[in-house]
Design a protein around this motif. Sequence first.
Motif, mmCIF file in Angstrom:
data_model
loop_
_atom_site.group_PDB
_atom_site.id
_atom_site.type_symbol
_atom_site.label_atom_id
_atom_site.label_comp_id
_atom_site.label_asym_id
_atom_site.label_seq_id
_atom_site.Cartn_x
_atom_site.Cartn_y
_atom_site.Cartn_z
ATOM 1 N N ASN A 12 39.457 50.011 68.622
ATOM 2 C CA ASN A 12 40.604 50.522 67.493
ATOM 3 C C ASN A 12 40.203 51.082 66.058
ATOM 4 N N ARG A 13 41.087 51.602 65.289
ATOM 5 C CA ARG A 13 40.586 52.480 64.071
ATOM 6 C C ARG A 13 39.897 51.430 63.068
ATOM 7 N N ASN A 14 40.335 50.184 62.954
ATOM 8 C CA ASN A 14 39.939 49.418 61.981
ATOM 9 C C ASN A 14 38.398 48.717 62.641
ATOM 10 N N TYR A 15 38.323 48.553 63.589
ATOM 11 C CA TYR A 15 37.002 47.888 64.404
ATOM 12 C C TYR A 15 35.890 48.825 64.061
ATOM 13 N N ILE A 16 36.322 50.203 64.245
ATOM 14 C CA ILE A 16 35.144 51.174 64.305
ATOM 15 C C ILE A 16 34.973 51.435 62.720
ATOM 16 N N LEU A 17 35.843 51.302 62.021
ATOM 17 C CA LEU A 17 35.737 51.523 60.537
ATOM 18 C C LEU A 17 34.728 50.423 59.882
ATOM 19 N N CYS A 18 34.886 49.339 60.723
ATOM 20 C CA CYS A 18 34.051 48.178 60.298
ATOM 21 C C CYS A 18 32.608 48.149 60.491
ATOM 22 N N MET A 19 32.568 48.798 61.757
ATOM 23 C CA MET A 19 31.230 49.003 62.269
ATOM 24 C C MET A 19 30.455 50.075 61.577
ATOM 25 N N ALA A 20 31.206 51.292 61.273
ATOM 26 C CA ALA A 20 30.525 52.229 60.439
ATOM 27 C C ALA A 20 30.211 51.857 58.941
ATOM 28 N N VAL A 21 30.924 51.185 58.492
ATOM 29 C CA VAL A 21 30.743 50.753 57.023
ATOM 30 C C VAL A 21 29.415 49.608 57.135
ATOM 31 N N SER A 22 29.685 48.830 58.120
ATOM 32 C CA SER A 22 28.549 47.754 58.278
ATOM 33 C C SER A 22 26.990 48.849 58.496
ATOM 34 N N VAL A 125 36.590 40.894 59.202
ATOM 35 C CA VAL A 125 37.447 41.783 59.125
ATOM 36 C C VAL A 125 37.620 42.382 60.558
ATOM 37 N N ALA A 126 36.253 42.487 61.003
ATOM 38 C CA ALA A 126 35.910 43.149 62.433
ATOM 39 C C ALA A 126 36.746 42.235 63.450
ATOM 40 N N LEU A 127 36.254 41.009 63.459
ATOM 41 C CA LEU A 127 36.704 40.117 64.207
ATOM 42 C C LEU A 127 38.312 39.948 64.463
ATOM 43 N N ASP A 128 38.992 40.215 62.923
ATOM 44 C CA ASP A 128 40.287 39.934 63.117
ATOM 45 C C ASP A 128 41.023 41.156 63.621
ATOM 46 N N THR A 129 40.339 42.330 63.754
ATOM 47 C CA THR A 129 40.859 43.521 64.519
ATOM 48 C C THR A 129 40.758 43.521 66.092
ATOM 49 N N LEU A 130 40.079 42.574 66.669
ATOM 50 C CA LEU A 130 39.971 42.485 67.908
ATOM 51 C C LEU A 130 41.061 41.632 68.551
ATOM 52 N N PRO A 131 41.354 42.265 69.742
ATOM 53 C CA PRO A 131 42.217 41.164 70.586
ATOM 54 C C PRO A 131 41.828 40.438 71.365
ATOM 55 N N PRO A 132 42.605 39.030 71.485
ATOM 56 C CA PRO A 132 41.826 37.915 72.010
ATOM 57 C C PRO A 132 41.156 38.050 73.271
ATOM 58 N N ASP A 133 41.762 38.734 74.132
ATOM 59 C CA ASP A 133 41.061 38.785 75.338
ATOM 60 C C ASP A 133 39.821 40.073 75.401
ATOM 61 N N LYS A 134 39.489 40.492 74.247
ATOM 62 C CA LYS A 134 38.383 41.287 74.241
ATOM 63 C C LYS A 134 37.622 40.958 72.984
ATOM 64 N N MET A 135 37.761 39.631 72.905
ATOM 65 C CA MET A 135 36.880 39.036 71.622
ATOM 66 C C MET A 135 35.393 38.816 71.911
ATOM 67 N N GLY A 136 34.786 38.569 73.067
ATOM 68 C CA GLY A 136 33.648 38.643 73.324
ATOM 69 C C GLY A 136 32.888 39.904 73.529
ATOM 70 N N ALA A 137 33.568 40.941 74.030
ATOM 71 C CA ALA A 137 33.003 42.018 74.111
ATOM 72 C C ALA A 137 32.757 42.669 72.835
ATOM 73 N N GLY A 138 33.832 42.563 71.909
ATOM 74 C CA GLY A 138 33.713 43.131 70.561
ATOM 75 C C GLY A 138 32.631 42.533 69.852
ATOM 76 N N ILE A 139 32.483 41.188 69.920
ATOM 77 C CA ILE A 139 31.427 40.652 69.205
ATOM 78 C C ILE A 139 29.930 41.285 69.690
ATOM 79 N N GLY A 140 30.101 41.332 70.968
ATOM 80 C CA GLY A 140 28.752 41.945 71.547
ATOM 81 C C GLY A 140 28.470 43.249 71.117
ATOM 82 N N TYR A 141 29.290 44.125 70.822
ATOM 83 C CA TYR A 141 29.019 45.273 70.338
ATOM 84 C C TYR A 141 28.936 45.431 69.173
ATOM 85 N N TYR A 142 29.384 44.624 68.083
ATOM 86 C CA TYR A 142 29.393 44.784 66.809
ATOM 87 C C TYR A 142 28.003 43.977 66.491
#
Length: 142
Positions: A12-22, A125-142
């Motif tokens: 999602n937009r916020n997750y991508i933005l957090c990754m870019a800023v980071s 903030v990045a973790l807050d933007t992730l849906p609960p069912d995709k939390m593991g994948a989101g953490i892995g990509y981040y």
Amino acid sequence: MQKNVTSGKLWNRNYILCMAVSAIVMAAYSMFHPALSIYGETLGYGTDIIGGIVGIATFICMFGRMLVGGWSDRYSRKKIVMISLAFLLVGYLLFFFSSSIAVLLVAKIFQAVSQGMITTVLNTVALDTLPPDKMGAGIGYY
């Protein structure tokens, strides 16, 4: 506690933005950190003094992490991100005006505290933007 989960999408937009800023923050740190010893030598200081400053800053970075941990639960995380980025910018700008070891030390301390703050709050903030069912994948990509 703030939750800004947007739909069920991982990317999602916020997750991508957090990754870019980071990525930008870490790239700036990774480019500047090795150049610090060369910059210190041009000011007439040995690598032992610059190494001491870098070592002290590493421990001070943890102080920034401890500060922002509690703040991110009490205050707006967006404001904390903006304040941390502003402090980080000030820290980097101070390096350009450092003509003495004292100013160089203050600049590095300022940069270290804000580096600890921004990395911690961006992760949250990045973790807050992730849906609960995709939390593991989101953490892995981040």
